[in-house]
Scaffold this active site. Sequence first.
Site, PDB file in Angstrom:
ATOM      1  N   SER A 165       0.796  -1.234   0.000  1.00  0.00           N
ATOM      2  CA  SER A 165       0.000   0.000   0.000  1.00  0.00           C
ATOM      3  C   SER A 165       0.823   1.276   0.000  1.00  0.00           C
ATOM      4  O   SER A 165       0.249   2.377  -0.001  1.00  0.00           O
ATOM      5  CB  SER A 165      -0.950   0.017   1.206  1.00  0.00           C
ATOM      6  OG  SER A 165      -2.000  -0.896   1.008  1.00  0.00           O
ATOM      7  N   SER A 210      -5.577   3.558   4.513  1.00  0.00           N
ATOM      8  CA  SER A 210      -5.162   2.604   3.477  1.00  0.00           C
ATOM      9  C   SER A 210      -6.340   1.808   2.930  1.00  0.00           C
ATOM     10  O   SER A 210      -6.241   0.597   2.712  1.00  0.00           O
ATOM     11  CB  SER A 210      -4.091   1.651   4.036  1.00  0.00           C
ATOM     12  OG  SER A 210      -3.289   1.133   3.015  1.00  0.00           O
ATOM     13  N   LYS A 256      -0.272   3.666  -2.596  1.00  0.00           N
ATOM     14  CA  LYS A 256      -1.322   4.686  -2.441  1.00  0.00           C
ATOM     15  C   LYS A 256      -0.742   6.090  -2.288  1.00  0.00           C
ATOM     16  O   LYS A 256      -1.468   7.077  -2.467  1.00  0.00           O
ATOM     17  CB  LYS A 256      -2.220   4.348  -1.251  1.00  0.00           C
ATOM     18  CG  LYS A 256      -3.016   3.053  -1.415  1.00  0.00           C
ATOM     19  CD  LYS A 256      -3.968   2.850  -0.250  1.00  0.00           C
ATOM     20  CE  LYS A 256      -4.778   1.584  -0.380  1.00  0.00           C
ATOM     21  NZ  LYS A 256      -4.014   0.356  -0.170  1.00  0.00           N
TER      22      LYS A 256
END
Length: 394
Positions: free
Chosen positions: A163, A220, A166
């Site tokens: 993640s 997240s 992101k």
Amino acid sequence: MPETRPRRVSSQRFLPAVKFVAVALCATAFLLSGAQAAKKEKTTAAKTSVAKKSAGPVPVEVKRSAKAPRGAKVADRSEKVVRGGRNVVASIRQKNGKTVVAVQRRSVVRVETPARQSFGQLAGLHGTDDALDLKSSVALVIDQDTHEVLFSKNDHAVLPIASLTKLMTGLLISEAHLPNDELITITQDDVDTEKGSRSRLTVGTTLSRGELLHLALMSSENRAAHALGRTYPGGLATFVSIMNAKAKMLGMKDTRYVEPTGLSSRNQSSAQDLALLVNAAYSDATVRSLSTSPEYQVEVGNRVLQFNTTNRLVKSPDWEIGVQKTGYISEAGQCLVMQAKVAGRKLIMVFLDSAGKFSRIADAERVRRWVEATHASTGSPAASRSTAAYQVAG
């Protein structure tokens, strides 16, 4: 002629069969009660002794049935199997005029599936020793202002970044200056088919772009990040191509994106490249603010959902964090990137492929204490090579 009397059928002829049925019923009742008792873990001492002899069947001889004439051969009856639960099996049979009940308790062996190894573990990166004894197989600490490398460990390794992806997703959405109040609905396309991860944003949930961006960077949220990429002008494929173009523009030579959430292990980068991304993200006020937000609430229908940061250091008074992002999939291990002020120095920290749920946090704390203890020095022993390869923009 004498009167013919009807023949009486003696009940003694059925006595063996009746006794056999009675014994079978008693044995079945015994086994059923034993199975229930085992389920509640209240096994009596007598049954415990039977369990200890589970290596083989324990014959239990029951009262002898009707006596057979001497010299006569008694035929054995077929064996019956009675189950007294998932792990208890008994057989009932006739042998030499006796009813034999054999009870066997089977032991249960539970085999745990070994944890899936990360790419770093498979590559042997966890065998690399370092002066701080970090649990992360990859680490990089850079002074953001002077570009001095304070600490490095396997910083060239290219690994899945989970993640941390992101951070690029959020940066591009912020830089696009799309309407933050535009409503976006979560669809089936946003559901994770890569890892099967869960989400509190059910299909049909409608939130604003600004709310989805907040959840993607702070908590997240995978479906939020995917919806942001899917609704980008030109669609998801266009957004992914822009992600890769932005990485190239920032000088991220070892980075590749295939989707905007990080669920795919094909999203890969190196610590060197991620330091460049953290520096770029820090220059964006929206990304700084949302990524360091401790908590956030959104209204979904008649409910109010509370979301929290995935990085507990955000709430710690010992830290002054400018931008941050966490990440985890099994292939990537525990990951963390941050810009933080430590001992008066603005530092960029990258930790990849850390083993253990809290080890990335512990590694960051270890680095902070080390910098605080050595910050007066213009160059630490760990900085043993040129920093030219780590020049960051701005």
